[in-house]
Design a protein around this motif. Structure first.
Motif, mmCIF file in Angstrom:
data_model
loop_
_atom_site.group_PDB
_atom_site.id
_atom_site.type_symbol
_atom_site.label_atom_id
_atom_site.label_comp_id
_atom_site.label_asym_id
_atom_site.label_seq_id
_atom_site.Cartn_x
_atom_site.Cartn_y
_atom_site.Cartn_z
ATOM 1 N N ARG A 7 0.852 -1.184 0.000
ATOM 2 C CA ARG A 7 0.000 0.000 0.000
ATOM 3 C C ARG A 7 0.891 1.238 0.000
ATOM 4 N NH1 ARG A 7 -3.291 -1.074 4.028
ATOM 5 N NH2 ARG A 7 -1.921 -0.177 5.592
ATOM 6 N N PHE A 8 0.803 2.018 -1.087
ATOM 7 C CA PHE A 8 1.565 3.250 -1.204
ATOM 8 C C PHE A 8 0.659 4.430 -0.867
ATOM 9 C CE2 PHE A 8 3.874 0.354 -3.968
ATOM 10 C CZ PHE A 8 5.196 0.615 -3.624
ATOM 11 N N GLY A 9 1.150 5.330 -0.034
ATOM 12 C CA GLY A 9 0.424 6.549 0.292
ATOM 13 C C GLY A 9 1.230 7.760 -0.154
ATOM 14 N N LEU A 10 0.589 8.665 -0.877
ATOM 15 C CA LEU A 10 1.267 9.845 -1.395
ATOM 16 C C LEU A 10 0.692 11.109 -0.751
ATOM 17 C CD1 LEU A 10 2.003 7.659 -3.523
ATOM 18 C CD2 LEU A 10 1.941 9.477 -5.234
ATOM 19 N N GLU A 11 1.574 11.979 -0.294
ATOM 20 C CA GLU A 11 1.131 13.252 0.252
ATOM 21 C C GLU A 11 0.629 14.154 -0.876
ATOM 22 O OE1 GLU A 11 4.331 14.890 2.504
ATOM 23 O OE2 GLU A 11 4.380 13.218 3.933
ATOM 24 N N PRO A 12 -0.299 15.088 -0.569
ATOM 25 C CA PRO A 12 -0.870 15.936 -1.620
ATOM 26 C C PRO A 12 0.157 16.761 -2.377
ATOM 27 C CG PRO A 12 -2.200 16.042 0.362
ATOM 28 C CD PRO A 12 -0.957 15.287 0.730
ATOM 29 N N ASP A 13 1.256 17.149 -1.714
ATOM 30 C CA ASP A 13 2.271 17.964 -2.370
ATOM 31 C C ASP A 13 3.501 17.148 -2.757
ATOM 32 O OD1 ASP A 13 3.112 17.431 0.178
ATOM 33 O OD2 ASP A 13 3.731 19.492 0.649
ATOM 34 N N CYS A 14 3.332 15.837 -2.839
ATOM 35 C CA CYS A 14 4.436 14.948 -3.219
ATOM 36 C C CYS A 14 4.984 15.359 -4.595
ATOM 37 C CB CYS A 14 3.923 13.508 -3.256
ATOM 38 S SG CYS A 14 5.114 12.292 -3.808
ATOM 39 N N ALA A 15 6.296 15.367 -4.729
ATOM 40 C CA ALA A 15 6.925 15.758 -5.989
ATOM 41 C C ALA A 15 6.557 14.779 -7.098
ATOM 42 C CB ALA A 15 8.442 15.820 -5.822
ATOM 43 N N LEU A 16 6.299 15.310 -8.270
ATOM 44 C CA LEU A 16 6.015 14.475 -9.428
ATOM 45 C C LEU A 16 7.282 13.775 -9.899
ATOM 46 C CD1 LEU A 16 3.813 16.997 -11.441
ATOM 47 C CD2 LEU A 16 3.023 15.153 -9.951
ATOM 48 N N GLY A 17 7.096 12.730 -10.705
ATOM 49 C CA GLY A 17 8.252 12.060 -11.293
ATOM 50 C C GLY A 17 8.389 10.615 -10.862
ATOM 51 N N GLU A 18 9.557 10.056 -11.146
ATOM 52 C CA GLU A 18 9.794 8.628 -10.954
ATOM 53 C C GLU A 18 10.347 8.306 -9.578
ATOM 54 O OE1 GLU A 18 12.328 7.302 -14.107
ATOM 55 O OE2 GLU A 18 10.755 7.444 -15.626
ATOM 56 N N ARG A 19 9.989 7.112 -9.097
ATOM 57 C CA ARG A 19 10.549 6.557 -7.869
ATOM 58 C C ARG A 19 11.011 5.128 -8.158
ATOM 59 N NH1 ARG A 19 8.869 11.033 -7.072
ATOM 60 N NH2 ARG A 19 8.079 11.950 -5.119
ATOM 61 N N GLU A 20 12.149 4.745 -7.623
ATOM 62 C CA GLU A 20 12.577 3.348 -7.694
ATOM 63 C C GLU A 20 12.084 2.621 -6.459
ATOM 64 O OE1 GLU A 20 16.733 2.734 -8.147
ATOM 65 O OE2 GLU A 20 16.683 3.022 -10.323
ATOM 66 N N ILE A 21 11.538 1.423 -6.653
ATOM 67 C CA ILE A 21 11.149 0.608 -5.510
ATOM 68 C C ILE A 21 11.920 -0.708 -5.547
ATOM 69 C CG2 ILE A 21 8.864 1.623 -5.383
ATOM 70 C CD1 ILE A 21 7.796 -1.059 -6.519
ATOM 71 N N ARG A 22 12.259 -1.201 -4.373
ATOM 72 C CA ARG A 22 12.930 -2.498 -4.202
ATOM 73 C C ARG A 22 12.304 -3.208 -3.014
ATOM 74 N NH1 ARG A 22 18.500 -2.135 -6.530
ATOM 75 N NH2 ARG A 22 18.809 0.004 -7.261
#
Length: 205
Positions: free
Chosen positions: A97-112
């Motif tokens: 479950r991923f939660g994003l804040e309203p002002d989270c920066a746009l763009g790519e994230r790497e997950i491992r």
């Protein structure tokens, strides 16, 4: 040796005969996330049964909660080196479950994914400026899915000549942009996009 990933320091010792391989991840059922929302993402791969943590890089504005992995039964067998697990680590799916804040920066994230046996390869999540919706969550109107301006839809074309239809209600003089990003996201799909009237007359293609 020492492996450092996104602020986590993991000490990996030598591999014994009974050691399992590090987790390996292959696919995400959602690769686009919406700011200010929680999204449950299914991750498939190999050796995921003993995954204990999710790493996100960069992590600012994004939380990741590992839900219970789909585990296989664990059995133990003995060897000259003692007991080691057999099975139980070959699960092919975990849910996060991923939660994003309203002002989270746009763009790519790497997950491992992380287990006692190591750190997985990375996959890419993208934070979108739009409301991201899987195709199968949209309401139907006959043979079409109902679409609204400001929504980005993720779906799958699984066979040649397959057609997905969407219904968009507009006012006279209203301007919208319709865009298919398949090739730009690494897909081999060569899409064709047509705008039609309610009477199936092609306006643009």
């Amino acid at each position: 040796r020492i492996v450092i990933v996104s602020g986590f320091c993991l000490s990996l010792g030598s591999t014994s005969a009974g050691a399992q391989q590090a987790p390996s991840i292959k696919t995400l059922n959602h690769s686009w996330l919406t700011r200010g929302e929680e999204t449950v993402v299914e991750i498939t791969g190999e050796g995921l049964g003993l995954v204990e943590a999710v790493l996100v890089d960069p992590a600012l504005g994004v939380s990741a909660d590992l839900l219970t992995p789909d585990r296989l039964p664990i059995a133990f067998e003995s060897s000259g080196r003692g007991l080691h697990a057999k099975g139980g680590v070959e699960a092919e799916k975990v849910t996060v479950r991923f939660g994003l804040e309203p002002d989270c920066a746009l763009g790519e994230r790497e997950i491992r994914l992380v287990s006692d046996d190591g750190v997985s390869n990375p996959l890419t999540l993208r934070v979108s400026p739009w409301q991201e919706r899987p195709e199968n969550t949209l309401k139907r109107a006959g043979s079409a899915r109902v679409l609204e301006p400001g929504i980005a839809v993720s779906g799958t074309i699984s066979r040649a000549a397959e057609t997905d239809r969407f219904k968009l209600s507009m006012r006279e003089g209203q301007r919208v942009t319709l865009d298919v990003r398949a090739f730009r996201e690494g897909s081999r799909l060569d899409p064709s996009l047509a705008v039609m009237t309610a009477k199936q007359e092609i306006l643009e293609k």
